[in-house]
Design a protein around this motif. Structure first.
Motif, PDB file in Angstrom:
ATOM      1  N   UNK B 114       0.818  -1.221   0.000  1.00 57.24           N
ATOM      2  CA  UNK B 114       0.000   0.000   0.000  1.00 57.24           C
ATOM      3  C   UNK B 114       0.846   1.263   0.000  1.00 57.24           C
ATOM      4  N   UNK B 115       2.182   1.117   0.023  1.00 52.36           N
ATOM      5  CA  UNK B 115       3.062   2.288   0.029  1.00 52.36           C
ATOM      6  C   UNK B 115       3.985   2.248  -1.186  1.00 52.36           C
ATOM      7  N   UNK B 116       4.660   3.391  -1.438  1.00 49.24           N
ATOM      8  CA  UNK B 116       5.557   3.448  -2.597  1.00 49.24           C
ATOM      9  C   UNK B 116       6.955   3.856  -2.163  1.00 49.24           C
ATOM     10  N   UNK B 117       7.901   3.504  -2.983  1.00 45.91           N
ATOM     11  CA  UNK B 117       9.300   3.856  -2.742  1.00 45.91           C
ATOM     12  C   UNK B 117       9.412   5.366  -2.497  1.00 45.91           C
ATOM     13  N   UNK B 118      10.166   5.751  -1.472  1.00 41.27           N
ATOM     14  CA  UNK B 118      10.388   7.164  -1.189  1.00 41.27           C
ATOM     15  C   UNK B 118       9.350   7.808  -0.279  1.00 41.27           C
ATOM     16  N   UNK B 119       8.328   7.063   0.098  1.00 41.96           N
ATOM     17  CA  UNK B 119       7.280   7.629   0.960  1.00 41.96           C
ATOM     18  C   UNK B 119       7.818   8.068   2.320  1.00 41.96           C
ATOM     19  N   UNK B 120       7.190   9.130   2.866  1.00 39.73           N
ATOM     20  CA  UNK B 120       7.414   9.517   4.256  1.00 39.73           C
ATOM     21  C   UNK B 120       6.186   9.071   5.041  1.00 39.73           C
ATOM     22  N   UNK B 121       6.403   8.333   6.130  1.00 40.85           N
ATOM     23  CA  UNK B 121       5.264   7.807   6.885  1.00 40.85           C
ATOM     24  C   UNK B 121       5.357   8.277   8.335  1.00 40.85           C
ATOM     25  N   UNK B 122       4.263   8.905   8.811  1.00 37.84           N
ATOM     26  CA  UNK B 122       4.233   9.365  10.192  1.00 37.84           C
ATOM     27  C   UNK B 122       3.454   8.370  11.043  1.00 37.84           C
ATOM     28  N   UNK B 123       4.049   7.959  12.179  1.00 37.49           N
ATOM     29  CA  UNK B 123       3.415   6.943  13.018  1.00 37.49           C
ATOM     30  C   UNK B 123       3.263   7.479  14.445  1.00 37.49           C
ATOM     31  N   UNK B 124       2.017   7.503  14.910  1.00 34.98           N
ATOM     32  CA  UNK B 124       1.731   8.022  16.249  1.00 34.98           C
ATOM     33  C   UNK B 124       0.889   7.030  17.035  1.00 34.98           C
ATOM     34  N   UNK B 125       0.847   7.188  18.353  1.00 37.64           N
ATOM     35  CA  UNK B 125      -0.062   6.354  19.154  1.00 37.64           C
ATOM     36  C   UNK B 125      -1.499   6.874  19.059  1.00 37.64           C
ATOM     37  N   UNK B 126      -2.464   6.080  19.557  1.00 40.35           N
ATOM     38  CA  UNK B 126      -3.828   6.599  19.747  1.00 40.35           C
ATOM     39  C   UNK B 126      -3.705   7.845  20.625  1.00 40.35           C
ATOM     40  N   UNK B 127      -4.445   8.878  20.310  1.00 38.12           N
ATOM     41  CA  UNK B 127      -4.397  10.056  21.177  1.00 38.12           C
ATOM     42  C   UNK B 127      -5.764  10.312  21.766  1.00 38.12           C
ATOM     43  N   UNK B 128      -5.887  10.152  23.091  1.00 38.23           N
ATOM     44  CA  UNK B 128      -7.135  10.429  23.795  1.00 38.23           C
ATOM     45  C   UNK B 128      -6.825  10.513  25.288  1.00 38.23           C
ATOM     46  N   UNK B 129      -7.545  11.385  25.974  1.00 32.25           N
ATOM     47  CA  UNK B 129      -7.323  11.536  27.412  1.00 32.25           C
ATOM     48  C   UNK B 129      -7.538  10.208  28.133  1.00 32.25           C
ATOM     49  N   UNK B 130      -8.522   9.453  27.667  1.00 31.48           N
ATOM     50  CA  UNK B 130      -8.840   8.189  28.340  1.00 31.48           C
ATOM     51  C   UNK B 130      -7.893   7.042  27.945  1.00 31.48           C
ATOM     52  N   UNK B 131      -6.967   7.318  27.015  1.00 29.07           N
ATOM     53  CA  UNK B 131      -5.961   6.320  26.612  1.00 29.07           C
ATOM     54  C   UNK B 131      -4.556   6.881  26.836  1.00 29.07           C
ATOM     55  N   UNK B 132      -4.109   7.045  28.078  1.00 28.27           N
ATOM     56  CA  UNK B 132      -2.779   7.646  28.279  1.00 28.27           C
ATOM     57  C   UNK B 132      -1.655   6.819  27.646  1.00 28.27           C
ATOM     58  N   UNK B 133      -0.651   7.516  27.121  1.00 23.45           N
ATOM     59  CA  UNK B 133       0.483   6.823  26.507  1.00 23.45           C
ATOM     60  C   UNK B 133       1.335   6.183  27.612  1.00 23.45           C
ATOM     61  N   UNK B 134       1.700   4.925  27.419  1.00 21.10           N
ATOM     62  CA  UNK B 134       2.567   4.220  28.373  1.00 21.10           C
ATOM     63  C   UNK B 134       4.024   4.348  27.939  1.00 21.10           C
TER      64      UNK B 134
END
Lengths: 641, 275
Positions: B114-134
């Motif tokens: 689903x991606x192509x050569x040279x792509x920039x991909x941003x990866x983040x966690x779920x963001x929600x007050x009720x789902x604090x990042x561990x």
């Protein structure tokens, strides 16, 4: 029979054993149940159903899962269905038939009484799950629908599209949640068990690691129940979840629980073939697909044949080898037979796909007969999953499948009460060896997990607890000090090696050795070679493994290293067991032992026993045998022709 | 990457018509790194090369992590388990979308084709007050468990069930209940919602049990308790934007939220419990 192992199978006719036993086991008075604490490790079908049932009975329960929620245990991924001898289809099913099919399917290497009990309680499971709101498939009259599955000639499999495990687990998760909210179960998520605490030879607690903080914790109880699943991940590539591990069972083994039939692993015939070195796990395509899909390869070897090109191969050039060799069961032969035949045609050079390690599973006839809509309603999610992974559309071209490690019939040895050789320590579900012999039939894992958790252990654990004092062993007992130290030393050792090879590199090497020499087909010579290779790998692991980070934080690198260190030790016993069993049976195919037609040849006179391995600490486990006695079935060479 | 495959081909003794072509990609990843719950966190960039289109997205991160470990660096922590789209553990926001660019799948089912050569991909966690990042991409979703514990079940003890075929359920109802029941509890609905609302998640369980005869006895108390718990956990309100259903990997329908609202109002009008 060896004097060490007492299966505690009750006397009397097969059909009366369980009734009789339920009456003869000791009971704990309802008012006294609250005085007993039980630890349940694992929250899959077996663990969640057991923990919920204990809570309902009034026991105080602590339940543990390495996942972030009990709902994520790998039972969730079971696709096809669950067997029960309801005989709703009026096709001649009965408790005895389900018992017989399971014993025969297991190639006569399981205990009659346990299997009969499993068949007996199977119908209660369906009632229980429906009452919980599990949305099983129904027909237009509103009644429950069934499908047929490998190794059976009746339709007794209940299902919820291709997501039966999910629906059953969410039912058990609901029951567990109810007890959590009632305060009867305390749930510990993201917590991994690392040792059993032994007091005077009995299990009285566990040591755990909080995976978020790294904290090592002590938990005391009157009894401990392991429901920690199977050890298929020894092979690195399997259909198990990434986190599935053998650590709890292995550490219990090191403390004295015998490990039974470790070499009995099931290679599932219908998985998506390996696509490259990056592969982290394999995806199963439910066996239920064999109800409508036809398995074939070209009669003549066709190098690198793609699914699209398969459409141009005329009927007369196709070899529907299962239908040809096994006309009465056809594509629905049991898993071991289907897997071995796939391997054979690929070894002959007739495999398809870029690697040549695949066969076709073709739905063209079914789609012509029943229409695409009906096929979609039965298998829609499986077809979507296949399309996503491979890029091929199975409504238009045949699927490609190849066998992969899926389930382990072996596990901790348990008696009729599901108690291990350690008093107070129980094993249920895939974690024990109890019901499937040398080969498990499709749709029987869910049945066994829930049977053990809902309908067996809630009765049998009382027999032990009734003899226990109310007072618990304190967590300041020296046995807890010792166990905690063992755990800490092990983790420290892993963190301090600072070698050059990653955990995954070791794990992949281990998996390759096991797949090549202790997989679908084994030879004495190969196993001896594998034994030496694993020994070398173990030595290298403890000198050269690289684990980053510290023990007091979320550290997935450390978690993996800890689990792989146990997989390596378990692999040694698997090989030892495979070597001892110089017969072919079920999923265990010894090339030295086959019929003139190349089918598995069992040797009942010599190998009608359960191998129960005892930890010795000197590298070689000690074999104890439980002789298998068959009073109700006649041992025959399995034939599905 | 192709070693294993080519080796496998050699082992079968078949001569392949053509060696397998190399279509591999080079990518730039921008990944959220956060040491623990108290750390502020921030993005870091990584180059990954020779990515096969047949790899899953998580396998691509596995490869990155192997490299990081070899350089003595902390690997990117992320939640994952079954890797076949059913356990609901994996949870990444990829280029701004929960579970990435393709519809109807989880992160673990996303493949690199689903991606192509040279792509920039941003990866983040779920963001929600009720789902604090561990840590890194790992979040705490126990709030979902507590909502289910508040009432997402039928109160039936083991052994107390009538015969499974005693109450026929019309196929249409059973199928619709099943559709709602396929929620995997991953939390993509919350991550997709600008209000971080958990309405789709709650509605799936409420709907399933409200439709089935077995769920009738506790129908009112269930919806009241589950909604009360949802509010207590700090999830936001629903403003019917439909982002949740659009991003749900299991296709849980927005009509479930309508049913939840109807159930809730009905229950509150004739409340039998709950303050």
């Amino acid at each position: 029979m060896s004097s060490v192992l007492n299966s505690k199978v009750p006397e009397g006719p097969l059909a009366e054993k369980w009734e009789k036993h339920k009456f003869s086991v000791k009971l704990v008075n309802p008012a006294n149940k609250r005085k007993y604490d039980i630890i349940v490790v694992g929250t899959g079908l077996a663990g969640a159903s057991a923990a919920a049932s204990f809570g309902e009975l009034g026991y105080n329960v602590k339940a543990f899962a390495y996942q972030d929620s009990p709902r994520r245990a790998h039972s969730i991924a079971a696709q096809g269905g669950i067997n029960a001898s309801k005989n709703y289809q009026n096709d001649g099913d009965s408790t005895f038939r389900l018992f017989y099919d399971t014993i025969k399917g297991g190639d006569y290497r399981s205990r009659e009484a346990n299997v009969y009990r499993l068949a007996e309680v199977s119908t209660n499971i369906i009632d229980q799950c429906v009452a919980q709101g599990v949305p099983f498939a129904r027909d237009y009259g509103g009644l429950l629908d069934n499908r047929s599955f490998g190794g059976a000639q009746v339709s007794r499999t209940f299902y919820a599209r291709g997501q039966t495990g999910q629906q059953l687990l969410l039912g058990a998760y609901g029951a567990l949640n109810r007890q959590i909210s009632n305060g009867k179960v305390k749930m510990y998520n993201r917590t991994e068990m690392l040792d059993v605490v032994m007091v005077n030879g009995e299990a009285k607690g566990i040591i755990t690691r909080n995976l978020i903080t790294g904290e090592i914790e002590r938990h005391s109880a009157h009894a401990v129940v392991l429901a920690t699943g199977g050890y298929g991940n020894v092979f690195f590539l399997s259909t198990n979840a990434m986190g599935c591990n053998a650590t709890a069972a292995w550490r219990a083994h090191r403390r004295g629980a015998f490990f039974a039939n470790p070499c009995f692993t099931q290679i599932h015939p219908t998985c998506i073939p390996v696509s490259g070195e990056h592969q982290s796990k394999l995806t199963l395509m439910s066996e239920s697909l064999r109800n409508d899909g036809r398995v074939w390869v070209p009669k003549e070897a066709r190098k690198g044949l793609t699914a699209k090109e398969a459409l141009n191969i005329p009927e007369e050039e196709r070899d529907y080898y299962l239908e040809r060799k096994y006309p009465s069961f056809g594509n629905l032969v049991p898993r071991d037979v289907a897997s071995r035949n796939a391997k054979d045609v690929c070894d002959e050079g007739r495999g398809v796909g870029p690697s040549g390690l695949a066969v076709f599973l073709d739905f063209a006839d079914a789609i012509n007969r029943d229409g695409e809509d009906l096929i979609r309603s039965k298998y829609g999610n499986l077809f979507d999953m296949y399309m996503q992974i491979t890029g091929d559309n199975p409504y238009e071209v045949p699927m490609m499948i190849y066998p992969a490690v899926h389930y382990t019939m072996g596990g901790l040895w348990v008696d009729y009460n599901l108690q291990t050789t350690i008093p107070g320590l129980y094993a249920i579900g895939e974690c024990n060896f109890s019901d499937h012999g040398a080969n498990r039939l499709g749709a029987s894992a869910l049945m066994q997990g829930l049977a053990d958790g809902y309908f067996v252990i809630p009765y049998t654990i009382g027999d032990y607890l009734a003899s226990q004092p109310y007072e618990k062993v304190g967590t300041d007992h020296e046995a807890f000090d010792e166990a905690e130290k063992t755990v800490n030393d092990h983790l420290d050792k892993l963190l301090n090696i600072n070698g050059n090879k990653t955990v995954d590199e070791f794990h992949k090497e281990l998996g390759k050795i096991m797949w090549d020499y202790c997989g679908m087909s084994r030879t004495g010579e190969g196993l001896k070679k594998a034994s030496g290779m694993v020994k070398e790998l173990k030595e290298e692991f403890w000198k050269n493994v690289k684990v980053v980070g510290t023990a007091d934080e979320l550290n997935q690198s450390l978690e993996k290293a800890n689990r792989v260190s146990d997989f390596i030790e378990l692999a040694e016993v698997m090989i030892q067991d495979a070597l001892d069993r110089a017969e072919s049976c079920g999923g265990h195919f010894r090339e030295e032992s086959q019929t003139p037609e190349g089918e598995a040849l069992r040797i009942d006179d010599e190998y009608s026993y359960v191998s129960a391995w005892e930890f010795t600490g000197n590298g070689a486990a000690k074999l104890n045998k439980e002789d298998l006695v068959f009073e109700n079935v006649k041992l025959t060479q399995r034939s599905y022709k | 990457m192709l070693n294993l495959l080519n080796e496998a081909i050699n082992r079968t003794g078949i001569k392949a018509d053509k060696t397998i072509k190399n279509l591999n990609m080079n990518l730039t990843l921008k990944i959220w790194r956060q040491k623990n719950q108290n750390d502020k966190g921030g993005f870091e960039s990584y180059q990954v090369s020779d990515v096969s289109p047949d790899m899953s997205f998580l396998e691509m991160i596995d490869v990155l992590n192997e490299d990081l470990v070899k350089e003595d660096k902390d690997p990117v922590h992320f939640d994952h388990d079954c890797r076949e789209g059913i356990c609901g553990t994996c949870s990444m926001v990829i280029n701004g979308r929960p579970h990435g660019p393709k519809e109807g799948i989880t992160t673990c089912q996303l493949h690199m084709r689903s991606f192509s050569d040279g792509d920039h991909i941003t990866i983040e966690p779920w963001r929600a007050k009720a789902f604090p990042v561990i840590k890194d991409l790992v979040v705490d979703r126990t709030s979902f468990d507590r909502i289910q514990q508040a009432g997402g079940y039928v109160s039936v003890n083991t052994g107390g069930a009538p015969d499974a075929n005693e109450i026929p359920i019309p196929k249409r109802i059973a199928d619709e209940a099943f559709d709602a029941a396929t929620c995997i509890g991953c939390g993509a609905c919350v991550a997709a919602c600008k209000n971080a609302s958990a309405m789709l998640f709650v509605s799936a369980k409420v709907s399933q049990l409200a439709m089935l005869p077995q769920g009738q006895v506790e129908r009112k108390t269930r919806v009241e308790k589950m909604v009360a718990q949802m509010d207590e956990e700090g999830f936001g309100a629903c403003t019917n934007t439909g982002a949740c259903a659009a991003e749900c990997p299991k296709g849980i329908d927005l009509s479930n939220i309508a049913r939840l609202n109807r159930e809730y109002i009905g229950a509150k009008l004739k409340s039998e419990n709950v303050s």
